[in-house]
Design a protein around this motif. Structure first.
Motif, mmCIF file in Angstrom:
data_model
loop_
_atom_site.group_PDB
_atom_site.id
_atom_site.type_symbol
_atom_site.label_atom_id
_atom_site.label_comp_id
_atom_site.label_asym_id
_atom_site.label_seq_id
_atom_site.Cartn_x
_atom_site.Cartn_y
_atom_site.Cartn_z
ATOM 1 N N GLY A 1 -8.272 -2.815 -13.984
ATOM 2 C CA GLY A 1 -8.868 -3.439 -13.255
ATOM 3 C C GLY A 1 -8.316 -3.951 -12.091
ATOM 4 N N LEU A 2 -7.365 -4.562 -12.153
ATOM 5 C CA LEU A 2 -5.763 -5.122 -11.153
ATOM 6 C C LEU A 2 -5.101 -3.912 -10.774
ATOM 7 C CD1 LEU A 2 -4.915 -8.126 -13.597
ATOM 8 C CD2 LEU A 2 -6.909 -8.118 -11.516
ATOM 9 N N TYR A 3 -5.418 -2.795 -10.826
ATOM 10 C CA TYR A 3 -4.238 -1.812 -10.026
ATOM 11 C C TYR A 3 -4.565 -1.687 -8.549
ATOM 12 C CZ TYR A 3 -1.730 -0.085 -14.359
ATOM 13 O OH TYR A 3 -0.503 -0.273 -15.320
ATOM 14 N N HIS A 4 -3.682 -1.092 -7.448
ATOM 15 C CA HIS A 4 -4.663 -1.169 -6.340
ATOM 16 C C HIS A 4 -4.876 0.788 -6.782
ATOM 17 C CE1 HIS A 4 -3.523 1.287 -3.042
ATOM 18 N NE2 HIS A 4 -2.916 0.432 -1.865
ATOM 19 N N PRO A 5 -6.052 0.872 -6.186
ATOM 20 C CA PRO A 5 -6.567 1.910 -6.226
ATOM 21 C C PRO A 5 -5.907 3.747 -6.363
ATOM 22 C CG PRO A 5 -7.903 1.254 -4.760
ATOM 23 C CD PRO A 5 -6.790 0.234 -4.618
ATOM 24 N N ALA A 6 -4.650 3.890 -5.488
ATOM 25 C CA ALA A 6 -4.017 5.161 -5.758
ATOM 26 C C ALA A 6 -2.826 4.732 -7.121
ATOM 27 C CB ALA A 6 -2.643 4.378 -4.552
ATOM 28 N N VAL A 7 -3.146 3.708 -8.451
ATOM 29 C CA VAL A 7 -1.489 3.455 -8.714
ATOM 30 C C VAL A 7 -2.474 3.817 -10.041
ATOM 31 C CG1 VAL A 7 -0.657 1.897 -10.863
ATOM 32 C CG2 VAL A 7 -0.332 2.340 -8.002
ATOM 33 N N ARG A 8 -4.504 3.361 -10.374
ATOM 34 C CA ARG A 8 -5.407 4.300 -11.319
ATOM 35 C C ARG A 8 -5.676 5.809 -10.954
ATOM 36 N NH1 ARG A 8 -10.040 0.432 -8.191
ATOM 37 N NH2 ARG A 8 -9.161 -1.593 -9.157
ATOM 38 N N ASP B 1 0.455 -1.052 0.215
ATOM 39 C CA ASP B 1 0.108 0.171 -0.213
ATOM 40 C C ASP B 1 0.896 1.451 -0.163
ATOM 41 O OD1 ASP B 1 -2.641 0.928 0.854
ATOM 42 O OD2 ASP B 1 -1.827 1.562 1.911
ATOM 43 N N ARG B 2 1.876 1.612 0.730
ATOM 44 C CA ARG B 2 3.000 2.625 0.665
ATOM 45 C C ARG B 2 3.197 2.712 -0.142
ATOM 46 N NH1 ARG B 2 8.211 3.103 1.599
ATOM 47 N NH2 ARG B 2 8.681 1.356 2.286
ATOM 48 N N MET B 3 4.203 1.573 -1.273
ATOM 49 C CA MET B 3 4.874 1.671 -2.122
ATOM 50 C C MET B 3 3.705 2.057 -3.125
ATOM 51 S SD MET B 3 7.890 1.012 -1.937
ATOM 52 C CE MET B 3 8.774 0.399 -3.902
ATOM 53 N N CYS B 4 1.881 2.119 -3.326
ATOM 54 C CA CYS B 4 1.601 2.403 -4.417
ATOM 55 C C CYS B 4 1.052 3.791 -4.378
ATOM 56 C CB CYS B 4 -0.157 1.514 -3.973
ATOM 57 S SG CYS B 4 0.708 -0.480 -4.850
ATOM 58 N N ARG B 5 1.075 3.853 -3.217
ATOM 59 C CA ARG B 5 0.846 5.691 -2.791
ATOM 60 C C ARG B 5 1.632 6.690 -2.732
ATOM 61 N NH1 ARG B 5 -4.582 5.548 -0.981
ATOM 62 N NH2 ARG B 5 -5.547 3.434 0.078
ATOM 63 N N GLU B 6 2.944 5.919 -1.458
ATOM 64 C CA GLU B 6 4.557 7.119 -1.922
ATOM 65 C C GLU B 6 4.640 6.594 -2.753
ATOM 66 O OE1 GLU B 6 5.250 6.537 2.170
ATOM 67 O OE2 GLU B 6 3.106 6.971 2.724
ATOM 68 N N VAL B 7 5.123 5.512 -3.518
ATOM 69 C CA VAL B 7 7.100 5.759 -4.034
ATOM 70 C C VAL B 7 6.300 5.675 -5.787
ATOM 71 C CG1 VAL B 7 8.650 3.542 -4.057
ATOM 72 C CG2 VAL B 7 7.914 4.485 -2.242
ATOM 73 N N LEU B 8 5.599 5.085 -6.125
ATOM 74 C CA LEU B 8 4.857 4.699 -7.481
ATOM 75 C C LEU B 8 5.080 6.261 -8.142
ATOM 76 C CD1 LEU B 8 3.118 1.151 -8.377
ATOM 77 C CD2 LEU B 8 6.012 1.698 -7.665
ATOM 78 N N GLU B 9 5.817 6.445 -9.543
ATOM 79 C CA GLU B 9 4.753 7.262 -9.949
ATOM 80 C C GLU B 9 4.837 7.369 -11.585
ATOM 81 O OE1 GLU B 9 8.944 9.381 -10.055
ATOM 82 O OE2 GLU B 9 9.487 8.407 -11.729
ATOM 83 N N ASP B 10 4.252 7.671 -12.384
ATOM 84 C CA ASP B 10 3.665 8.290 -13.272
ATOM 85 C C ASP B 10 4.795 8.389 -14.271
ATOM 86 O OD1 ASP B 10 2.728 8.147 -16.026
ATOM 87 O OD2 ASP B 10 1.212 10.385 -15.305
ATOM 88 N N ASN B 11 5.571 7.547 -14.709
ATOM 89 C CA ASN B 11 6.685 8.142 -15.652
ATOM 90 C C ASN B 11 6.364 7.379 -17.384
ATOM 91 O OD1 ASN B 11 7.085 5.777 -15.781
ATOM 92 N ND2 ASN B 11 8.541 5.476 -13.790
ATOM 93 N N LYS B 12 7.300 7.946 -17.994
ATOM 94 C CA LYS B 12 7.245 7.445 -19.446
ATOM 95 C C LYS B 12 7.481 5.889 -19.592
ATOM 96 C CE LYS B 12 9.469 8.016 -23.803
ATOM 97 N NZ LYS B 12 9.271 6.098 -24.151
ATOM 98 N N ALA B 13 8.348 5.386 -18.715
ATOM 99 C CA ALA B 13 8.596 3.435 -18.743
ATOM 100 C C ALA B 13 6.966 2.989 -18.212
ATOM 101 C CB ALA B 13 10.039 2.994 -18.361
ATOM 102 N N ALA B 14 6.205 3.753 -17.912
ATOM 103 C CA ALA B 14 5.252 2.758 -17.244
ATOM 104 C C ALA B 14 3.827 3.434 -18.831
ATOM 105 C CB ALA B 14 4.468 3.086 -16.201
ATOM 106 N N ARG B 15 4.619 4.189 -18.646
ATOM 107 C CA ARG B 15 3.457 4.598 -20.373
ATOM 108 C C ARG B 15 3.427 3.850 -21.596
ATOM 109 N NH1 ARG B 15 -1.970 6.838 -18.647
ATOM 110 N NH2 ARG B 15 -1.250 8.506 -16.814
ATOM 111 N N ASP B 16 5.167 3.193 -21.916
ATOM 112 C CA ASP B 16 4.971 3.327 -22.943
ATOM 113 C C ASP B 16 4.795 1.292 -23.238
ATOM 114 O OD1 ASP B 16 6.461 4.979 -23.886
ATOM 115 O OD2 ASP B 16 8.176 4.372 -23.125
#
Length: 314
Positions: free
Chosen positions: A227-234, A174-189
């Protein structure tokens, strides 16, 4: 240095056919969250930077995906040879390090970074079983968590980042999804599959047929991933998910699970996992050569000697 920072003591013990991880990890349904896993890994700042600067994944998506299944699956299924496979997989990451576009240093072998990647394999397996294989009890989740720790020990990495219990892992995730993960080019690609190439395993498919299938496959794949994402990631990525969407995904999962009931047991598994089941059942010698990726999945010829790549002589 505390005990938690040290490498695992003694020789790590590989998982075996009595584990829930053997039952589920090599199942072909585990590919359904592939976009989820790739995007979740790349949303980690260090992992995303490493992919952007060191990987040609986006030039050979299918090949990279299918060849990676062999060594990664081998860490679970190679039995007494699994520790050696784990060190090989870890070795592919030795040279992946640098400074990202924001001036932040990164290394694929940073314990926190390496463990995050491993944790996505574990959570991806939980999601696969939860949605597409009939579901899990809380005790199953605790058991699989303990197995994932045992699995991770095979890499001989620091155990410092690894939560001690299933409950602590849920807080970590939960902490990783809320506080560490970021919207970046690699994920969008990863999520941009509108022009995805035809799968290398289907050369017989006419190109026009693939062009017809590609758009609904792309839409469906991203929808399932959301649908599989943590709500914070969505929220970070700007997606929405409704109750109707959740009901539709659950129904799709039930249909997929029902369809797999008629698939013979061994055919449900990736070749590396299938060979392991055959060894433990006595259908193949216990020391039979490990199954490697077919040549169609190999890296480009000019890169086959690159230490970052799994590239067996096949």
């Amino acid at each position: 240095m505390t005990a938690a920072d040290e490498l695992p003591a003694g020789e790590p013990v590989p998982l075996g056919p009595d584990s829930l991880t053997w039952k589920h990890f090599g199942d072909w349904r585990g590919l359904l969250p592939a976009l989820w896993a790739g995007s979740m890994q790349n949303m980690h700042p260090e992992l995303g930077a490493g992919v952007e600067e060191h990987s040609r994944f986006f030039d050979e998506r299918w090949e990279r995906l299918f060849r990676s299944l062999y060594p990664i699956g081998g860490v679970v299924y190679d039995g007494p040879r699994a520790p050696e496979t784990a060190l090989e997989v870890r070795g592919y990451h030795n040279t992946i390090k640098g400074v990202d576009s924001r001036g932040r240093r990164y290394s694929a072998l940073n314990p926190d970074t390496y463990y995050w990647a491993h944790s996505t394999f574990f959570v991806g397996m939980l999601l696969t079983v939860e949605y597409f294989c009939g579901g899990l009890s809380e005790q199953d989740k605790r058991t699989m968590y303990d197995e994932h720790v045992r699995w991770y020990r095979l890499y001989r990495m620091s155990m410092r980042p690894v939560p001690e219990t299933w409950e602590e892992f849920q807080e970590y995730y939960d902490r990783m999804c809320r506080e560490v993960l970021e919207d970046n080019k690699a994920a969008r690609d990863v999520l941009d599959i509108a022009r995805l190439a035809k799968p290398v395993a289907t050369p017989w498919m006419p190109d026009f047929v693939w062009r017809m299938l590609r758009r609904p496959i792309a839409r469906g794949g991203v929808w399932m991933t959301v649908g599989l994402y943590h709500p914070a990631v969505r929220e970070k990525l700007g997606y929405t998910w409704t109750r109707r969407d959740e009901m539709a995904l659950r129904l799709l999962g039930k249909v997929i699970n029902a369809a797999f009931t008629v698939v013979p047991f061994e055919r449900r598994y990736h070749p590396r996992a299938r060979a392991a089941w055959r060894r433990v059942r006595g259908a193949e010698p216990v020391d039979a050569p490990l199954v490697e990726t077919p040549a169609r999945n190999l890296p480009p010829v000019a890169e086959r000697d690159d230490p970052k790549h799994y590239s067996p002589k096949v």
